[in-house]
Design a protein around this motif. Sequence first.
Motif, PDB file in Angstrom:
ATOM      1  N   MET A  65       0.833  -1.102  -0.239  1.00 17.43           N
ATOM      2  CA  MET A  65       0.039  -0.114  -0.027  1.00 17.43           C
ATOM      3  C   MET A  65       0.813   1.235  -0.094  1.00 17.43           C
ATOM      4  SD  MET A  65      -3.278   1.102   0.567  1.00 17.43           S
ATOM      5  CE  MET A  65      -4.416   0.636   1.820  1.00 17.43           C
ATOM      6  N   LEU A  66       1.818   1.329   0.770  1.00 21.57           N
ATOM      7  CA  LEU A  66       2.904   2.307   0.807  1.00 21.57           C
ATOM      8  C   LEU A  66       3.467   2.589  -0.477  1.00 21.57           C
ATOM      9  CD1 LEU A  66       4.196   1.760   4.476  1.00 21.57           C
ATOM     10  CD2 LEU A  66       2.892   3.827   3.698  1.00 21.57           C
ATOM     11  N   GLU A  67       3.995   1.825  -1.033  1.00 21.43           N
ATOM     12  CA  GLU A  67       4.697   1.548  -2.290  1.00 21.43           C
ATOM     13  C   GLU A  67       3.758   2.319  -3.351  1.00 21.43           C
ATOM     14  OE1 GLU A  67       5.701  -2.163  -3.163  1.00 21.43           O
ATOM     15  OE2 GLU A  67       7.306  -2.268  -1.510  1.00 21.43           O
ATOM     16  N   ILE A  68       2.528   1.861  -3.345  1.00 15.34           N
ATOM     17  CA  ILE A  68       1.532   2.669  -4.217  1.00 15.34           C
ATOM     18  C   ILE A  68       1.037   4.178  -3.795  1.00 15.34           C
ATOM     19  CG2 ILE A  68      -0.665   2.298  -5.046  1.00 15.34           C
ATOM     20  CD1 ILE A  68      -0.448  -0.724  -5.119  1.00 15.34           C
ATOM     21  N   LEU A  69       1.020   4.269  -2.737  1.00 13.03           N
ATOM     22  CA  LEU A  69       0.602   5.591  -2.210  1.00 13.03           C
ATOM     23  C   LEU A  69       1.561   6.520  -2.617  1.00 13.03           C
ATOM     24  CD1 LEU A  69      -1.218   4.771   0.994  1.00 13.03           C
ATOM     25  CD2 LEU A  69      -2.336   5.698  -1.069  1.00 13.03           C
ATOM     26  N   ARG A  70       2.898   6.183  -2.388  1.00 10.59           N
ATOM     27  CA  ARG A  70       4.030   7.086  -2.464  1.00 10.59           C
ATOM     28  C   ARG A  70       3.836   7.807  -4.023  1.00 10.59           C
ATOM     29  NH1 ARG A  70       7.146   3.122   0.435  1.00 10.59           N
ATOM     30  NH2 ARG A  70       7.553   3.843   2.409  1.00 10.59           N
ATOM     31  N   HIS A  71       3.342   7.128  -4.939  1.00 12.28           N
ATOM     32  CA  HIS A  71       3.415   7.706  -6.396  1.00 12.28           C
ATOM     33  C   HIS A  71       2.248   8.945  -6.402  1.00 12.28           C
ATOM     34  CE1 HIS A  71       6.077   4.881  -7.931  1.00 12.28           C
ATOM     35  NE2 HIS A  71       5.605   3.867  -7.516  1.00 12.28           N
ATOM     36  N   TYR A  72       1.282   8.737  -5.380  1.00 14.58           N
ATOM     37  CA  TYR A  72       0.081   9.623  -5.569  1.00 14.58           C
ATOM     38  C   TYR A  72      -0.032  10.599  -4.462  1.00 14.58           C
ATOM     39  CZ  TYR A  72      -1.417   6.063  -8.763  1.00 14.58           C
ATOM     40  OH  TYR A  72      -1.903   5.183  -9.880  1.00 14.58           O
ATOM     41  N   ARG A  73       0.701  10.825  -3.281  1.00 10.69           N
ATOM     42  CA  ARG A  73       0.234  11.131  -2.190  1.00 10.69           C
ATOM     43  C   ARG A  73       0.590  12.674  -2.430  1.00 10.69           C
ATOM     44  NH1 ARG A  73      -1.868  13.797   0.453  1.00 10.69           N
ATOM     45  NH2 ARG A  73      -1.689  13.888   2.807  1.00 10.69           N
ATOM     46  N   ASP A  74       1.424  13.213  -3.077  1.00  8.75           N
ATOM     47  CA  ASP A  74       1.863  14.626  -3.056  1.00  8.75           C
ATOM     48  C   ASP A  74       0.617  15.430  -4.045  1.00  8.75           C
ATOM     49  OD1 ASP A  74       4.159  14.190  -1.669  1.00  8.75           O
ATOM     50  OD2 ASP A  74       5.374  14.406  -3.489  1.00  8.75           O
ATOM     51  N   GLN A  75      -0.055  14.457  -4.842  1.00  5.83           N
ATOM     52  CA  GLN A  75      -1.143  14.979  -5.688  1.00  5.83           C
ATOM     53  C   GLN A  75      -2.586  14.950  -4.709  1.00  5.83           C
ATOM     54  OE1 GLN A  75      -0.118  13.949  -9.645  1.00  5.83           O
ATOM     55  NE2 GLN A  75       1.035  12.524  -8.826  1.00  5.83           N
ATOM     56  N   LEU A  76      -2.560  14.275  -3.567  1.00  6.73           N
ATOM     57  CA  LEU A  76      -3.877  13.874  -2.961  1.00  6.73           C
ATOM     58  C   LEU A  76      -3.860  15.136  -2.194  1.00  6.73           C
ATOM     59  CD1 LEU A  76      -3.731   9.988  -2.546  1.00  6.73           C
ATOM     60  CD2 LEU A  76      -5.241  11.375  -4.192  1.00  6.73           C
ATOM     61  N   PRO A  77      -5.288  15.396  -1.775  1.00  8.59           N
ATOM     62  CA  PRO A  77      -5.544  16.478  -0.953  1.00  8.59           C
ATOM     63  C   PRO A  77      -5.303  15.951   0.476  1.00  8.59           C
ATOM     64  CG  PRO A  77      -7.653  15.937  -1.834  1.00  8.59           C
ATOM     65  CD  PRO A  77      -6.493  15.366  -2.798  1.00  8.59           C
ATOM     66  N   ALA A  78      -6.005  14.596   0.679  1.00  5.59           N
ATOM     67  CA  ALA A  78      -5.765  14.068   2.093  1.00  5.59           C
ATOM     68  C   ALA A  78      -6.035  12.359   1.729  1.00  5.59           C
ATOM     69  CB  ALA A  78      -6.887  14.636   3.055  1.00  5.59           C
ATOM     70  N   ALA A  79      -5.918  11.739   2.833  1.00  4.07           N
ATOM     71  CA  ALA A  79      -6.293  10.305   2.848  1.00  4.07           C
ATOM     72  C   ALA A  79      -6.325   9.612   4.179  1.00  4.07           C
ATOM     73  CB  ALA A  79      -5.250   9.395   1.794  1.00  4.07           C
TER      74      ALA A  79
ATOM     75  N   THR B  27      -5.501  -1.054  12.279  1.00  2.91           N
ATOM     76  CA  THR B  27      -5.472  -2.282  13.531  1.00  2.91           C
ATOM     77  C   THR B  27      -3.608  -2.724  13.467  1.00  2.91           C
ATOM     78  OG1 THR B  27      -5.957  -3.983  12.062  1.00  2.91           O
ATOM     79  CG2 THR B  27      -7.814  -2.796  13.299  1.00  2.91           C
ATOM     80  N   GLY B  28      -2.963  -2.060  12.582  1.00  4.03           N
ATOM     81  CA  GLY B  28      -1.586  -2.479  12.462  1.00  4.03           C
ATOM     82  C   GLY B  28      -0.523  -2.429  13.681  1.00  4.03           C
ATOM     83  N   GLU B  29       0.488  -2.439  13.206  1.00  3.58           N
ATOM     84  CA  GLU B  29       1.534  -2.179  14.075  1.00  3.58           C
ATOM     85  C   GLU B  29       2.415  -1.015  13.965  1.00  3.58           C
ATOM     86  OE1 GLU B  29       1.829  -4.510  16.524  1.00  3.58           O
ATOM     87  OE2 GLU B  29       0.925  -6.003  15.458  1.00  3.58           O
ATOM     88  N   ARG B  30       3.264  -0.739  14.810  1.00  7.02           N
ATOM     89  CA  ARG B  30       3.762   0.457  15.074  1.00  7.02           C
ATOM     90  C   ARG B  30       4.573   0.933  13.867  1.00  7.02           C
ATOM     91  NH1 ARG B  30       5.955   3.181  19.312  1.00  7.02           N
ATOM     92  NH2 ARG B  30       5.109   1.624  20.624  1.00  7.02           N
ATOM     93  N   ARG B  31       5.282  -0.211  13.009  1.00  8.50           N
ATOM     94  CA  ARG B  31       5.998   0.490  11.792  1.00  8.50           C
ATOM     95  C   ARG B  31       5.118   0.901  10.845  1.00  8.50           C
ATOM     96  NH1 ARG B  31      10.217  -3.802   9.284  1.00  8.50           N
ATOM     97  NH2 ARG B  31      11.135  -3.096  11.275  1.00  8.50           N
ATOM     98  N   ALA B  32       3.799   0.160  10.618  1.00  6.15           N
ATOM     99  CA  ALA B  32       2.884   0.631   9.721  1.00  6.15           C
ATOM    100  C   ALA B  32       2.551   1.885   9.841  1.00  6.15           C
ATOM    101  CB  ALA B  32       1.944  -0.443   9.550  1.00  6.15           C
ATOM    102  N   LEU B  33       2.067   2.361  11.219  1.00 12.03           N
ATOM    103  CA  LEU B  33       1.545   3.510  11.515  1.00 12.03           C
ATOM    104  C   LEU B  33       2.365   4.654  11.311  1.00 12.03           C
ATOM    105  CD1 LEU B  33      -0.594   5.462  13.055  1.00 12.03           C
ATOM    106  CD2 LEU B  33       0.635   4.675  15.363  1.00 12.03           C
ATOM    107  N   TYR B  34       3.888   4.414  11.731  1.00 10.42           N
ATOM    108  CA  TYR B  34       4.588   5.501  11.681  1.00 10.42           C
ATOM    109  C   TYR B  34       4.914   5.742  10.169  1.00 10.42           C
ATOM    110  CZ  TYR B  34       6.099   5.622  16.335  1.00 10.42           C
ATOM    111  OH  TYR B  34       6.453   5.660  17.923  1.00 10.42           O
ATOM    112  N   ALA B  35       4.793   4.614   9.291  1.00 12.03           N
ATOM    113  CA  ALA B  35       5.016   4.974   7.653  1.00 12.03           C
ATOM    114  C   ALA B  35       3.919   5.577   7.335  1.00 12.03           C
ATOM    115  CB  ALA B  35       5.219   3.661   7.045  1.00 12.03           C
ATOM    116  N   TYR B  36       2.709   5.264   7.630  1.00  5.70           N
ATOM    117  CA  TYR B  36       1.147   5.904   7.228  1.00  5.70           C
ATOM    118  C   TYR B  36       1.502   7.502   7.561  1.00  5.70           C
ATOM    119  CZ  TYR B  36      -0.808   1.660   5.886  1.00  5.70           C
ATOM    120  OH  TYR B  36      -1.017   0.445   5.293  1.00  5.70           O
ATOM    121  N   LEU B  37       2.019   7.794   8.851  1.00  6.97           N
ATOM    122  CA  LEU B  37       1.855   9.317   9.246  1.00  6.97           C
ATOM    123  C   LEU B  37       3.149   9.933   8.696  1.00  6.97           C
ATOM    124  CD1 LEU B  37       1.715   8.705  13.187  1.00  6.97           C
ATOM    125  CD2 LEU B  37      -0.189   9.494  11.884  1.00  6.97           C
TER     126      LEU B  37
END
Length: 275
Positions: free
Chosen positions: A141-155, A161-171
């Motif tokens: 999910m992160l690999e895909i989102l990185r290609h779009y995130r700068d152009q998205l207003p928010a997500a 329900t994930g673990e610390r590593r996933a949370l920090y990567a999303y943040l």
Amino acid sequence: MQLVDIAVNLTHPSLAVQAEALLERAYAAGVCQMVLTGTSLNESEASLALCRQLDVSGQRLFCTAGVHPHDASSWDGASANALKALLAQAPVRAVGECGLDFDRDFSPRPAQEKALEEQLALAVELQMPVFLHEREASQRMLEILRHYRDQLPAAVVHCFTGERRALYAYLDLDLHIGITGWVCDERRGTHLYPLLKDIPGERLMLETDAPFLLPRSLRPKPRSGRNEPAYLGEVLREVALHRGQREDALAAQTTACARAFFGMPAILDEPAPES
């Protein structure tokens, strides 16, 4: 104290049959606005119809429109145009529920990725926020989102329900985080307790994901065993406890966050609408 429930599956048969009474209970419990979840083109149309039918004011019920990874096999050449037409409707405030689910794999993973990427592209085109689902697929999910995130207003990563590593990567990608009654489950939600303090208040939202994820800490327990928006206060209580916040302060914070994310108006302190 006002609350916003950002995920209600009101088209689910167990809720749809009692929709008006369910909304009355939610309003009485302080849940003054709700976002109905669209998980397929048909369900998105149904959620939109419920918004119009049950909220003539256009102030309290909103919805998402999208194709869930479970339904990704249905995505075809006509899907983007059909979804774009739904996203043009005023009550529809986000693209989704879309994402990846490598836990159950109800649709093949390539189909899930294709449907997600095309919905993200549509969100970029329309400059709409995205309502995301992820299970056992955070890295992809992160690999895909990185290609779009700068152009998205928010997500927002709904029902995190994930673990610390996933949370920090999303943040780190400046994503919002939705917390459900999973945090009230002493069997599988306790790993979230220390993580809750790490979510910035301006990116934290609350949800029931009704009729699923009934808070196990809720007393008395409803005989139906179904979750509903009126129980969002139990999620608030648990999250406030582990963040070390007053419930009223957390309610104000998460409500302001949800309204900013979905573009919802403030609700004056007034009686809830009658059915």
